[in-house]
Design an enzyme around this catalytic site. Sequence first.
Site, PDB file in Angstrom:
ATOM      1  N   TYR A  62       0.712  -1.246  -0.025  1.00 28.04           N
ATOM      2  CA  TYR A  62      -0.025   0.073   0.123  1.00 28.04           C
ATOM      3  C   TYR A  62       0.780   1.415  -0.090  1.00 28.04           C
ATOM      4  O   TYR A  62       0.667   1.730   1.013  1.00 28.04           O
ATOM      5  CB  TYR A  62      -0.699   0.028   1.112  1.00 28.04           C
ATOM      6  N   HIS A 132      -0.373 -12.045   1.843  1.00 24.62           N
ATOM      7  CA  HIS A 132      -1.305 -11.225   1.160  1.00 24.62           C
ATOM      8  C   HIS A 132      -1.905 -12.048  -0.073  1.00 24.62           C
ATOM      9  O   HIS A 132      -3.124 -12.030  -0.260  1.00 24.62           O
ATOM     10  CB  HIS A 132      -0.711  -9.940   0.541  1.00 24.62           C
ATOM     11  N   PRO A 216     -15.499  -4.039   3.240  1.00 21.88           N
ATOM     12  CA  PRO A 216     -16.747  -4.165   3.888  1.00 21.88           C
ATOM     13  C   PRO A 216     -17.777  -3.468   3.100  1.00 21.88           C
ATOM     14  O   PRO A 216     -18.937  -3.707   3.348  1.00 21.88           O
ATOM     15  CB  PRO A 216     -16.355  -4.083   5.358  1.00 21.88           C
ATOM     16  N   LEU A 217     -17.300  -2.324   2.505  1.00 21.90           N
ATOM     17  CA  LEU A 217     -18.123  -1.419   1.905  1.00 21.90           C
ATOM     18  C   LEU A 217     -18.352  -1.647   0.398  1.00 21.90           C
ATOM     19  O   LEU A 217     -18.713  -0.645  -0.295  1.00 21.90           O
ATOM     20  CB  LEU A 217     -17.954  -0.100   2.498  1.00 21.90           C
ATOM     21  N   GLY A 218     -17.755  -2.805  -0.013  1.00 24.48           N
ATOM     22  CA  GLY A 218     -18.049  -2.986  -1.595  1.00 24.48           C
ATOM     23  C   GLY A 218     -17.026  -1.915  -2.278  1.00 24.48           C
ATOM     24  O   GLY A 218     -17.502  -1.730  -3.324  1.00 24.48           O
ATOM     25  N   ARG A 219     -15.905  -1.688  -1.722  1.00 25.40           N
ATOM     26  CA  ARG A 219     -15.030  -0.553  -2.159  1.00 25.40           C
ATOM     27  C   ARG A 219     -15.829   0.830  -2.558  1.00 25.40           C
ATOM     28  O   ARG A 219     -15.378   1.459  -3.475  1.00 25.40           O
ATOM     29  CB  ARG A 219     -14.444  -0.962  -3.633  1.00 25.40           C
ATOM     30  N   GLY A 220     -16.738   0.892  -1.663  1.00 22.33           N
ATOM     31  CA  GLY A 220     -17.194   2.401  -1.622  1.00 22.33           C
ATOM     32  C   GLY A 220     -19.004   2.260  -2.119  1.00 22.33           C
ATOM     33  O   GLY A 220     -19.537   3.235  -2.367  1.00 22.33           O
ATOM     34  N   LEU A 222     -21.381   0.472  -1.004  1.00 20.69           N
ATOM     35  CA  LEU A 222     -22.126   0.678   0.014  1.00 20.69           C
ATOM     36  C   LEU A 222     -22.004   1.898   0.924  1.00 20.69           C
ATOM     37  O   LEU A 222     -21.491   2.022   1.806  1.00 20.69           O
ATOM     38  CB  LEU A 222     -22.022  -0.487   1.105  1.00 20.69           C
TER      39      LEU A 222
HETATM   40  N1  LIG Z   1      -6.366  -8.481   1.433  1.00 17.55           N
HETATM   41  C1  LIG Z   1      -6.607  -7.927   0.129  1.00 17.55           C
HETATM   42  O1  LIG Z   1      -6.238  -8.436  -0.956  1.00 17.55           O
HETATM   43  C2  LIG Z   1      -7.362  -6.900   0.426  1.00 17.55           C
HETATM   44  C3  LIG Z   1      -8.055  -6.175  -0.688  1.00 17.55           C
HETATM   45  C4  LIG Z   1      -8.603  -5.114  -0.724  1.00 17.55           C
HETATM   46  C5  LIG Z   1      -8.699  -4.364   0.373  1.00 17.55           C
HETATM   47  N2  LIG Z   1      -8.032  -4.706   1.661  1.00 17.55           N
HETATM   48  C6  LIG Z   1      -8.304  -4.204   2.908  1.00 17.55           C
HETATM   49  O2  LIG Z   1      -9.575  -3.710   3.043  1.00 17.55           O
HETATM   50  C7  LIG Z   1      -9.596  -2.294   3.461  1.00 17.55           C
HETATM   51  C8  LIG Z   1     -10.792  -1.608   3.051  1.00 17.55           C
HETATM   52  O3  LIG Z   1     -10.913  -1.934   1.665  1.00 17.55           O
HETATM   53  P1  LIG Z   1     -11.273  -0.704   0.567  1.00 17.55           P
HETATM   54  O4  LIG Z   1     -10.800   0.542   1.187  1.00 17.55           O
HETATM   55  O5  LIG Z   1     -10.928  -1.153  -0.629  1.00 17.55           O
HETATM   56  O6  LIG Z   1     -12.844  -0.799   0.379  1.00 17.55           O
HETATM   57  P2  LIG Z   1     -14.010  -0.418   1.330  1.00 17.55           P
HETATM   58  O7  LIG Z   1     -13.612  -0.289   2.904  1.00 17.55           O
HETATM   59  O8  LIG Z   1     -15.235  -1.479   1.140  1.00 17.55           O
HETATM   60  O9  LIG Z   1     -14.767   0.885   0.946  1.00 17.55           O
HETATM   61  C9  LIG Z   1     -13.704   1.926   0.908  1.00 17.55           C
HETATM   62  C10 LIG Z   1     -14.423   3.339   0.176  1.00 17.55           C
HETATM   63  O10 LIG Z   1     -15.681   3.517   0.696  1.00 17.55           O
HETATM   64  C11 LIG Z   1     -15.709   5.169   1.166  1.00 17.55           C
HETATM   65  N3  LIG Z   1     -16.296   5.132   2.518  1.00 17.55           N
HETATM   66  C12 LIG Z   1     -15.684   4.805   3.752  1.00 17.55           C
HETATM   67  N4  LIG Z   1     -16.544   4.958   4.637  1.00 17.55           N
HETATM   68  C13 LIG Z   1     -17.620   5.776   3.997  1.00 17.55           C
HETATM   69  C14 LIG Z   1     -18.599   6.460   4.636  1.00 17.55           C
HETATM   70  N5  LIG Z   1     -18.710   6.036   6.044  1.00 17.55           N
HETATM   71  N6  LIG Z   1     -19.376   7.191   3.821  1.00 17.55           N
HETATM   72  C15 LIG Z   1     -19.211   7.094   2.602  1.00 17.55           C
HETATM   73  N7  LIG Z   1     -18.098   6.466   2.006  1.00 17.55           N
HETATM   74  C16 LIG Z   1     -17.525   5.759   2.730  1.00 17.55           C
HETATM   75  C17 LIG Z   1     -14.183   5.274   1.018  1.00 17.55           C
HETATM   76  O11 LIG Z   1     -14.153   6.789   0.542  1.00 17.55           O
HETATM   77  P3  LIG Z   1     -12.933   7.574   0.645  1.00 17.55           P
HETATM   78  O12 LIG Z   1     -11.713   7.183   0.054  1.00 17.55           O
HETATM   79  O13 LIG Z   1     -13.362   8.912   0.112  1.00 17.55           O
HETATM   80  O14 LIG Z   1     -12.688   8.138   2.167  1.00 17.55           O
HETATM   81  C18 LIG Z   1     -13.657   4.426   0.141  1.00 17.55           C
HETATM   82  O15 LIG Z   1     -13.808   4.913  -1.112  1.00 17.55           O
HETATM   83  C19 LIG Z   1      -8.055  -1.871   2.712  1.00 17.55           C
HETATM   84  O16 LIG Z   1      -7.786  -0.709   3.293  1.00 17.55           O
HETATM   85  C20 LIG Z   1      -7.243  -2.857   3.097  1.00 17.55           C
HETATM   86  O17 LIG Z   1      -6.836  -2.755   4.204  1.00 17.55           O
HETATM   87  C21 LIG Z   1      -7.522  -5.973   1.451  1.00 17.55           C
END
Ligand SMILES: NC(=O)c1ccc[n+]([C@@H]2O[C@H](COP(=O)([O-])OP(=O)(O)OC[C@H]3O[C@@H](n4cnc5c(N)ncnc54)[C@H](OP(=O)(O)O)[C@@H]3O)[C@@H](O)[C@H]2O)c1
Length: 361
Positions: A62, A132, A216-220, A222
């Site tokens: 990252y 990973h 958990p938010l489906g990459r934004g 949700l």
């Molecule tokens: N193991 C793996 O291969 C793998 C793969 C992917 C992710 N991950 C882990 O999972 C974590 C989360 O994944 P992710 O960031 O891809 O997806 P996510 O948590 O599902 O969604 C993140 C997105 O949601 C938005 N968001 C967050 N909270 C919000 C709220 N309260 N209201 C409105 N929008 C909101 C963020 O916006 P903003 O950006 O504008 O803040 C961002 O665009 C990563 O940081 C990483 O640690 C692991």
Amino acid sequence: MAHAPIIRTLGKNGPKIPALGFGLMLIGAPAYGAVPQDKDRSAILDKALELGATFWDTSDLYGDNEELLRQWFQKTGKRDQIFLATKFGYVKGEGGKTMQFQFDTSYEYTKKACQSSLDAMGTDYIDLYYVHQVDNVTPIEETMRALAELQADGKIRHIGLSMVSSTTLRRAIKIAPVAAVQPEYSLFGREIEGPEGTDLLATCRELGVAVVCATPLGRGLLSSDFGSTSSSSSSTAEDGDTTKVDPADLRAKMMPRFLAENRAHNAAVVAKIREFAAEKKGCSVSQLALAWLLKQGDDIFVIPGTRRVRYLEENWATNSVELSDEEEKQLRHSAQTSELAGEALPEQFMDHKFRNTKEIS
Ligand SMILES: NC(=O)c1ccc[n+]([C@@H]2O[C@H](COP(=O)([O-])OP(=O)(O)OC[C@H]3O[C@@H](n4cnc5c(N)ncnc54)[C@H](OP(=O)(O)O)[C@@H]3O)[C@@H](O)[C@H]2O)c1
């Protein structure tokens, strides 16, 4: 208002940590648009500590996340208050620049990557160290042997596996205990519940392994922002204009559910969830999505990612959102009966989710 954290045990007899963690990917890698400025990144880490959101999830993939953490630990002296998870397995190219989609989980690389992460973060231990992505040539038993030695040396406290199949997990656990797996799991990404996801959830439950839900938010998807404008919610300004699509946002370029042709349909699906959140729980769609996951069992942890303090605070407030069994069922039904347009990931990444490794020869 302070929200008492939901505290859960990580795996069998593991440490007690907040079920609601914080995914740091977006404050290091420009995956969904620009990374915030340094002062904002530091402020978001400060706020996470202040709230009690101290289960942090990063990776050597990252961007400069691990260096950022070293600076923050030096500045605050608070390393011991963070339950720090990082990951390895993606190979870094020349000059430390990450080359995605090449993996190495050999014995030697596992040891080397761990030392690099310890050095980068300026710490002498990692609380939870994940593979990973497993590579195509190393049997998981070899990787686990290296991890078990790192654990015996005190360099890592717990072992995790990300994006693996049930078969890989079963083989791994014969070599050393696995505290957690990290698959994708969300209201609209429930593969781990069934054969499509190798029944990973059931396997974890049988083996006493915690499930840490990536994306958990489906990459934004949700979120209150999704589909409400032409936004990809990529602006990083605290109250910035979210109506502009950041050209660096990979979702708008390659994640099928975010592509222009699928957006309106998917926004209408999310709008139904948003209505449920507002009318039945008086909460946001993101809070409802996180609460739904946390309702799935005491072995579930979530690591929503954000670049904004206000989303971090909003997500943390999910600690006070509790769903009844009936509400959980209604939401599940709603998700099961609403078809989203497009897959969660592009075709070329689909085989990254539940990986097997080579058999031992
Ligand atoms: N193991 C793996 O291969 C793998 C793969 C992917 C992710 N991950 C882990 O999972 C974590 C989360 O994944 P992710 O960031 O891809 O997806 P996510 O948590 O599902 O969604 C993140 C997105 O949601 C938005 N968001 C967050 N909270 C919000 C709220 N309260 N209201 C409105 N929008 C909101 C963020 O916006 P903003 O950006 O504008 O803040 C961002 O665009 C990563 O940081 C990483 O640690 C692991």
